[in-house]
Design an enzyme around this catalytic site. Structure first.
Site, PDB file in Angstrom:
ATOM      1  N   TRP A 120      12.528 -81.486 -23.307  1.00 25.77           N
ATOM      2  CA  TRP A 120      12.751 -81.884 -22.155  1.00 25.77           C
ATOM      3  C   TRP A 120      11.477 -81.692 -21.834  1.00 25.77           C
ATOM      4  O   TRP A 120      10.562 -82.043 -22.431  1.00 25.77           O
ATOM      5  CB  TRP A 120      13.727 -80.428 -21.596  1.00 25.77           C
ATOM      6  CG  TRP A 120      12.245 -79.373 -21.623  1.00 25.77           C
ATOM      7  CD1 TRP A 120      12.684 -78.190 -22.531  1.00 25.77           C
ATOM      8  CD2 TRP A 120      10.736 -78.725 -20.671  1.00 25.77           C
ATOM      9  NE1 TRP A 120      11.217 -77.314 -22.138  1.00 25.77           N
ATOM     10  CE2 TRP A 120      10.648 -77.813 -21.532  1.00 25.77           C
ATOM     11  CE3 TRP A 120      10.627 -79.485 -19.457  1.00 25.77           C
ATOM     12  CZ2 TRP A 120       9.418 -77.049 -20.545  1.00 25.77           C
ATOM     13  CZ3 TRP A 120       9.569 -79.052 -19.072  1.00 25.77           C
ATOM     14  CH2 TRP A 120       9.181 -77.345 -20.399  1.00 25.77           C
ATOM     15  N   GLU A 170      -0.257 -71.138 -16.565  1.00 23.12           N
ATOM     16  CA  GLU A 170       0.217 -72.059 -17.641  1.00 23.12           C
ATOM     17  C   GLU A 170      -0.574 -73.285 -17.450  1.00 23.12           C
ATOM     18  O   GLU A 170      -0.980 -73.357 -18.267  1.00 23.12           O
ATOM     19  CB  GLU A 170       1.444 -72.393 -17.257  1.00 23.12           C
ATOM     20  CG  GLU A 170       2.925 -71.693 -17.236  1.00 23.12           C
ATOM     21  CD  GLU A 170       3.231 -71.331 -19.104  1.00 23.12           C
ATOM     22  OE1 GLU A 170       2.568 -71.958 -19.155  1.00 23.12           O
ATOM     23  OE2 GLU A 170       4.153 -70.381 -18.994  1.00 23.12           O
ATOM     24  N   GLU A 174       3.113 -76.281 -24.685  1.00 22.01           N
ATOM     25  CA  GLU A 174       3.326 -75.548 -23.303  1.00 22.01           C
ATOM     26  C   GLU A 174       2.437 -76.558 -21.910  1.00 22.01           C
ATOM     27  O   GLU A 174       2.907 -75.311 -21.479  1.00 22.01           O
ATOM     28  CB  GLU A 174       2.041 -74.590 -23.937  1.00 22.01           C
ATOM     29  CG  GLU A 174       2.483 -73.453 -24.313  1.00 22.01           C
ATOM     30  CD  GLU A 174       2.882 -72.165 -23.885  1.00 22.01           C
ATOM     31  OE1 GLU A 174       2.584 -72.354 -22.658  1.00 22.01           O
ATOM     32  OE2 GLU A 174       3.186 -71.934 -24.581  1.00 22.01           O
ATOM     33  N   HIS A 228       4.608 -76.925 -18.907  1.00 24.18           N
ATOM     34  CA  HIS A 228       5.407 -75.411 -18.621  1.00 24.18           C
ATOM     35  C   HIS A 228       4.514 -75.472 -16.697  1.00 24.18           C
ATOM     36  O   HIS A 228       5.274 -75.733 -16.448  1.00 24.18           O
ATOM     37  CB  HIS A 228       4.536 -74.231 -19.436  1.00 24.18           C
ATOM     38  CG  HIS A 228       5.455 -74.402 -20.108  1.00 24.18           C
ATOM     39  ND1 HIS A 228       5.150 -73.463 -21.840  1.00 24.18           N
ATOM     40  CD2 HIS A 228       6.466 -74.953 -21.256  1.00 24.18           C
ATOM     41  CE1 HIS A 228       6.337 -73.385 -22.386  1.00 24.18           C
ATOM     42  NE2 HIS A 228       7.234 -74.483 -21.869  1.00 24.18           N
ATOM     43  N   GLU A 285       3.563 -64.168 -26.199  1.00 27.35           N
ATOM     44  CA  GLU A 285       4.976 -65.207 -26.047  1.00 27.35           C
ATOM     45  C   GLU A 285       6.116 -64.672 -25.558  1.00 27.35           C
ATOM     46  O   GLU A 285       6.956 -65.187 -24.352  1.00 27.35           O
ATOM     47  CB  GLU A 285       4.966 -65.699 -27.619  1.00 27.35           C
ATOM     48  CG  GLU A 285       4.306 -67.199 -27.364  1.00 27.35           C
ATOM     49  CD  GLU A 285       3.956 -68.315 -26.836  1.00 27.35           C
ATOM     50  OE1 GLU A 285       5.386 -68.134 -25.914  1.00 27.35           O
ATOM     51  OE2 GLU A 285       3.253 -69.008 -27.113  1.00 27.35           O
ATOM     52  N   THR A 288       5.764 -63.365 -21.514  1.00 26.29           N
ATOM     53  CA  THR A 288       6.400 -64.780 -20.429  1.00 26.29           C
ATOM     54  C   THR A 288       7.418 -65.834 -20.926  1.00 26.29           C
ATOM     55  O   THR A 288       7.770 -65.885 -19.649  1.00 26.29           O
ATOM     56  CB  THR A 288       5.522 -66.240 -20.939  1.00 26.29           C
ATOM     57  OG1 THR A 288       5.276 -66.461 -22.482  1.00 26.29           O
ATOM     58  CG2 THR A 288       3.502 -66.239 -20.991  1.00 26.29           C
ATOM     59  N   ASP A 300      11.563 -71.802 -25.037  1.00 27.16           N
ATOM     60  CA  ASP A 300      10.406 -73.026 -25.172  1.00 27.16           C
ATOM     61  C   ASP A 300       9.574 -71.563 -25.255  1.00 27.16           C
ATOM     62  O   ASP A 300       8.668 -71.507 -26.623  1.00 27.16           O
ATOM     63  CB  ASP A 300       9.919 -73.447 -24.382  1.00 27.16           C
ATOM     64  CG  ASP A 300       9.771 -74.676 -24.521  1.00 27.16           C
ATOM     65  OD1 ASP A 300      10.964 -74.828 -24.950  1.00 27.16           O
ATOM     66  OD2 ASP A 300       9.079 -75.832 -23.755  1.00 27.16           O
ATOM     67  N   GLU A 301       9.122 -70.237 -24.193  1.00 33.85           N
ATOM     68  CA  GLU A 301       8.499 -69.659 -24.718  1.00 33.85           C
ATOM     69  C   GLU A 301       9.083 -68.317 -26.502  1.00 33.85           C
ATOM     70  O   GLU A 301       8.345 -68.297 -26.988  1.00 33.85           O
ATOM     71  CB  GLU A 301       7.954 -68.515 -23.676  1.00 33.85           C
ATOM     72  CG  GLU A 301       7.940 -68.833 -22.170  1.00 33.85           C
ATOM     73  CD  GLU A 301       6.488 -69.749 -22.928  1.00 33.85           C
ATOM     74  OE1 GLU A 301       6.000 -70.172 -23.769  1.00 33.85           O
ATOM     75  OE2 GLU A 301       6.137 -69.787 -21.476  1.00 33.85           O
ATOM     76  N   HIS A 339       8.578 -69.929 -29.260  1.00 33.39           N
ATOM     77  CA  HIS A 339       6.449 -69.562 -29.350  1.00 33.39           C
ATOM     78  C   HIS A 339       6.861 -68.449 -30.630  1.00 33.39           C
ATOM     79  O   HIS A 339       6.090 -67.678 -31.237  1.00 33.39           O
ATOM     80  CB  HIS A 339       6.235 -69.862 -28.728  1.00 33.39           C
ATOM     81  CG  HIS A 339       6.575 -71.116 -28.112  1.00 33.39           C
ATOM     82  ND1 HIS A 339       5.450 -71.421 -26.565  1.00 33.39           N
ATOM     83  CD2 HIS A 339       6.041 -72.546 -28.728  1.00 33.39           C
ATOM     84  CE1 HIS A 339       5.590 -72.702 -26.942  1.00 33.39           C
ATOM     85  NE2 HIS A 339       6.056 -73.519 -27.893  1.00 33.39           N
TER      86      HIS A 339
END
Ligand SMILES: [Fe+2]
Ligand SMILES: [Fe+2]
Length: 428
Positions: free
Chosen positions: A127, A170, A208, A211, A261, A264, A293-294, A297
């Site tokens: 995205w 971020e 990242e 973000h 990670e 977050t 996403d976090e 990770h």
């Protein structure tokens, strides 16, 4: 520190005018006093001595000259290190991992390629911030912005303080890439190194980067926050760096990133949940997408640490205990907006009160990692290793008990202004 009026006045004259911040931006006397107490005491003493002297001399010009010099003293104290963090950082321990252990990471290259790089998403499948924002090239742009702003009107200031803090965290991404590249044996040696570790770090950074970009643009369009103050805070934070105390050791570094990670993932997940409660489903989607996403990770970093537990259980459990003894500092703990010397504590207090990220979450993450890495079941450890094992396995309940006690003692929270929301006040 002795009061040296002439030399300090001289120093002040030497500082170029572009380096002088406006008087309103100088750090508050409170922390200035905390860090240079003897200097402040001297100032007070000088005022007293001066009053006696003035009573006798009645020299108005001397009064003005003396007060001007004291003002100079204050300014020099405040601007002499304009790029230093807003608070002292720990004494920095470097390269604590024995050099022979670097080989472990070199030998993990092939494993990392097969097991870690798979947790990255190809750019074409990722995205992008634009997917969640009004399209500036479309005819409906202004209408979409209007709708975004109307939705944001339903959201309280306290939530925006937390969302801004998360966004600033971020946006300090250059610091985190730098931190990863401090780690011996896994750093990107050239900036375009083909090792699996370096490929991961660059691609992780690139993921990242979306973000902060997305949250920044959303907050800008909402019109609810003071963008200039926020931009200053980002500049201050990147300039200050961070103090994770990972000592160039990838053992410590990957335990830190595993923890972070997950932290977050939890906090973005909670801002998503709150946004939904306020009726802003688009913002909920933004925060939820970042949280996903976090999570990915977190999976990668916890897998690396899991492998380290397999290869070197003793060294890894010692590193885990070491990080937890030092406490996992949040990546943005050196944040500053040019005004509030305790900005991070104030932002964290609101995140705690709103339930976005709490002391209980900290204990829960620790407990999750202990379970994820099967720390309780480790066998064949050295004496030190067993002590470290006992320490990390018993720590989460201890943190929870301390937190409950602290909550019980908590006094009536004050209300303070936040520059990020035009100095509107929020209860801590
Ligand atoms: Fe992130
Ligand atoms: Fe992340």
């Amino acid at each position: 520190m002795a009061l040296k009026l002439s030399p300090l006045t001289f120093q002040h004259q030497k500082i170029p005018s572009f380096a002088l911040p406006p008087a309103s931006n100088l750090r508050s006397p409170r922390v200035f006093m905390a860090s240079t107490l003897s200097s402040s005491s001297n100032q007070l003493l000088c005022y007293v001595l001066f009053s006696v002297w003035f009573t006798h001399s009645n020299g108005i010009l001397r009064v003005l000259s003396f007060q001007f010099r004291l003002l100079n003293l204050r300014e020099v104290e405040n601007i002499k290190r304009p790029f230093s963090p807003p608070r002292e950082v720990h004494v920095q321990v470097t390269h604590s991992m024995p050099p022979q252990k670097i080989e472990i990471f070199k030998s993990m290259e092939g494993w990392a390629e097969k097991n870690i790089l798979v947790h990255l998403k190809p750019v074409e499948k990722c995205w992008q911030p634009q997917d969640f924002l009004p399209d500036p090239a479309s005819e409906g742009f202004f209408e979409q912005v209007k709708e975004l702003r109307e939705r944001s009107m339903e959201i309280p200031d306290e939530y925006f303080v937390v969302l801004v803090g998360d966004m600033i965290t971020e946006e300090a991404l250059p610091t985190y890439q730098t931190m990863l590249n401090t780690l011996d044996g896994v750093r990107d040696e050239t900036g375009a190194s083909p090792t699996s570790w370096a490929v991961w770090t660059r691609a992780w950074t690139a993921e990242e980067n979306r973000h902060g970009d997305l949250l920044n643009k959303y907050l800008y369009l909402s019109g609810r926050v003071d963008m200039r103050q926020i931009e200053k805070s980002i500049q201050y934070l990147i300039g200050s760096g961070m103090d994770p105390r990972t000592e160039n050791s990838p053992y410590l570094g990957f335990i830190y990133t595993s923890f972070q990670e997950r932290a977050t993932f939890i906090s973005h997940g909670n801002t998503a949940r709150h946004a939904k409660d306020y009726g802003d489903l688009k913002l909920a989607q933004i925060c939820g997408t970042i949280a996903a996403d976090e999570k990915r990770h977190e999976t990668a970093y916890t897998k690396i640490t899991e492998k380290l537990f397999e290869i070197d259980p003793d060294g890894t459990v010692l590193a885990f205990a070491d990080m937890m003894r030092k406490k996992i500092s949040m990546p943005a703990h050196l944040m500053y907006d040019g005004r509030d010397d305790n900005l991070f504590e104030h932002f964290s207090a609101i995140a705690q009160r709103l339930g976005v990220y709490t002391a209980k979450d900290y204990a829960d993450i620790l407990e999750f990692l202990v379970g994820r890495w099967n720390v309780e079941k480790l066998t064949g450890l050295s004496g030190e290793g067993r002590k470290a094992q006992d320490y990390v396995c018993g720590l989460a309940p201890r943190i929870r008990r301390l937190d409950e006690r602290a909550q019980g003692r908590a006094k009536q929270a004050p209300t303070i202004p936040f520059s990020w929301i035009f100095d509107r006040e929020v209860k801590l």
